[in-house]
Design a protein around this motif. Structure first.
Motif, PDB file in Angstrom:
ATOM      1  N   ARG A   1      -5.059  -9.088  -2.861  1.00 28.91           N
ATOM      2  CA  ARG A   1      -4.106  -9.215  -3.975  1.00 28.91           C
ATOM      3  C   ARG A   1      -3.307 -10.503  -3.839  1.00 28.91           C
TER       4      ARG A   1
ATOM      5  N   ASP B   1       0.821  -1.216   0.000  1.00 33.48           N
ATOM      6  CA  ASP B   1       0.000   0.000   0.000  1.00 33.48           C
ATOM      7  C   ASP B   1       0.852   1.262   0.000  1.00 33.48           C
TER       8      ASP B   1
ATOM      9  N   PRO C   1       2.300   4.135  -4.829  1.00 28.44           N
ATOM     10  CA  PRO C   1       1.172   4.957  -5.289  1.00 28.44           C
ATOM     11  C   PRO C   1       0.025   4.087  -5.825  1.00 28.44           C
ATOM     12  N   ALA C   2      -1.189   4.364  -5.336  1.00 26.85           N
ATOM     13  CA  ALA C   2      -2.334   3.494  -5.649  1.00 26.85           C
ATOM     14  C   ALA C   2      -2.793   3.642  -7.100  1.00 26.85           C
ATOM     15  N   SER C   3      -2.977   2.497  -7.760  1.00 26.17           N
ATOM     16  CA  SER C   3      -3.605   2.483  -9.095  1.00 26.17           C
ATOM     17  C   SER C   3      -3.946   1.044  -9.442  1.00 26.17           C
ATOM     18  N   ARG C   4      -4.814   0.874 -10.416  1.00 29.14           N
ATOM     19  CA  ARG C   4      -5.147  -0.487 -10.872  1.00 29.14           C
ATOM     20  C   ARG C   4      -3.941  -1.155 -11.500  1.00 29.14           C
ATOM     21  N   VAL C   5      -3.125  -0.350 -12.178  1.00 28.91           N
ATOM     22  CA  VAL C   5      -1.922  -0.898 -12.820  1.00 28.91           C
ATOM     23  C   VAL C   5      -0.976  -1.443 -11.740  1.00 28.91           C
ATOM     24  N   ARG C   6      -0.838  -0.683 -10.631  1.00 30.98           N
ATOM     25  CA  ARG C   6      -0.012  -1.165  -9.524  1.00 30.98           C
ATOM     26  C   ARG C   6      -0.526  -2.526  -9.048  1.00 30.98           C
ATOM     27  N   ASP C   7      -1.836  -2.620  -8.812  1.00 31.50           N
ATOM     28  CA  ASP C   7      -2.381  -3.856  -8.268  1.00 31.50           C
ATOM     29  C   ASP C   7      -2.206  -5.024  -9.234  1.00 31.50           C
TER      30      ASP C   7
END
Ligand SMILES: O=C(O)CCCC[C@@H]1SC[C@@H]2NC(=O)N[C@@H]21
Length: 191
Positions: free
Chosen positions: A71, A16, A19-25
Motif C-alpha cells: 500500500r 492492518d 478492519p480489512a476491506s478494499r475500501v480501507r486499502d
C-alpha cells in the motif's frame, strides 16, 4: 488478553489493525498520498540550493511503515504520478518534472524498504525504528542526489553540498520524531 493485544500480531503493520476491506486499502493509499502532499507544503527554502527542507521524508517514511510495502508504494506512486500530471503537491506547490523529482522516486523505493521491515517488527522499538528511518533516508538520498546532479547539471560533489548536507540535521529530527511516534502507537494498541 485484551482485544487490542489479540489484534497486534507479528507480521502486521499498524494499518492492518483497521478492519480489512478494499475500501480501507483504497482510503489508506489516497490518504498516504495526500499526507505526503500536505507535508510537502511545509517547505523552507535553503539558501544556495534548489531543494527546500520539507516534511515529505517524515510523511513518506511514516506512510511506508504504517501501510506496509504494497500500500505504501501505491500511495507514493499515486503521489508521484499525480504530481507529474500537474497536481501542485510537490515541494512548495511544485509539479511536473522538477530537479528534485529524484527524491520523490527515492521516497517510493524507501516506502517499499521500510514497509517490508515494519512487517518484520522494525517499527516497534525506538532503536529498530531509528535503523529503519536511517535506511529509508539513505535510499531517498541515493536516488535524489544523483538525479539532482543530472537534472541541474551539477557535479556530484556540488549536488551533495546542495542536496544532502543541508538536510542532515532536519532529517535526524524527523527520524527522532518517528522513533517516538511509531513505538508509542504500537504500545497503545497493545495496551
Ligand atoms: O520536489 C519535491 O517535491 C521533492 C522535494 C524533496 C526534498 C528533499 S527530501 C530529502 C531532503 N530533506 C528535506 O527536508 N528536503 C530534501
Amino acid at each position: 488478553m485484551s482485544t487490542a493485544t489479540a489484534l497486534a500480531r507479528p507480521g502486521q503493520v499498524l494499518a492492518d489493525l483497521l478492519p480489512a476491506s478494499r475500501v480501507r486499502d483504497a482510503a489508506l493509499v489516497v490518504g498516504g498520498a495526500a499526507l505526503t502532499g500536505l507535508a510537502a507544503q511545509l517547505a523552507v527554502p535553503v539558501p544556495g540550493s534548489p531543494v527546500p527542507v520539507t516534511g515529505q521524508t517524515f510523511a513518506a517514511l511514516l506512510v511506508g511503515t504504517t501501510l506496509g510495502a504494497r500500500r505504501g508504494v501505491f500511495a507514493l506512486a499515486l503521489y508521484a504520478l499525480a504530481g507529474l500530471a500537474g497536481l501542485p503537491w510537490f515541494a512548495a506547490g511544485g509539479s511536473g518534472l522538477t530537479v528534485s523529482f529524484g527524491y520523490v522516486l527515492g521516497m517510493l523505493l524507501a516506502a517499499v524498504a521500510v514497509g517490508s521491515l515494519a512487517r518484520r517488527g522494525a517499527d516497534r522499538s525506538t532503536w529498530r525504528t531509528a535503523g529503519t528511518m536511517l535506511l529509508g533516508e539513505a535510499i531517498i538520498y541515493a536516488v535524489g542526489v544523483p538525479y539532482l546532479a543530472l537534472a541541474a547539471d551539477m557535479s556530484l560533489s556540488a549536488a551533495v553540498a546542495a542536496g544532502l548536507t543541508p538536510f542532515l540535521i532536519g532529517d535526524a529530527v524527523k527520524a527522532a520524531l518517528a522513533m517516538g511516534v511509531l513505538p508509542t502507537a504500537w504500545k497503545l494498541v497493545k495496551r
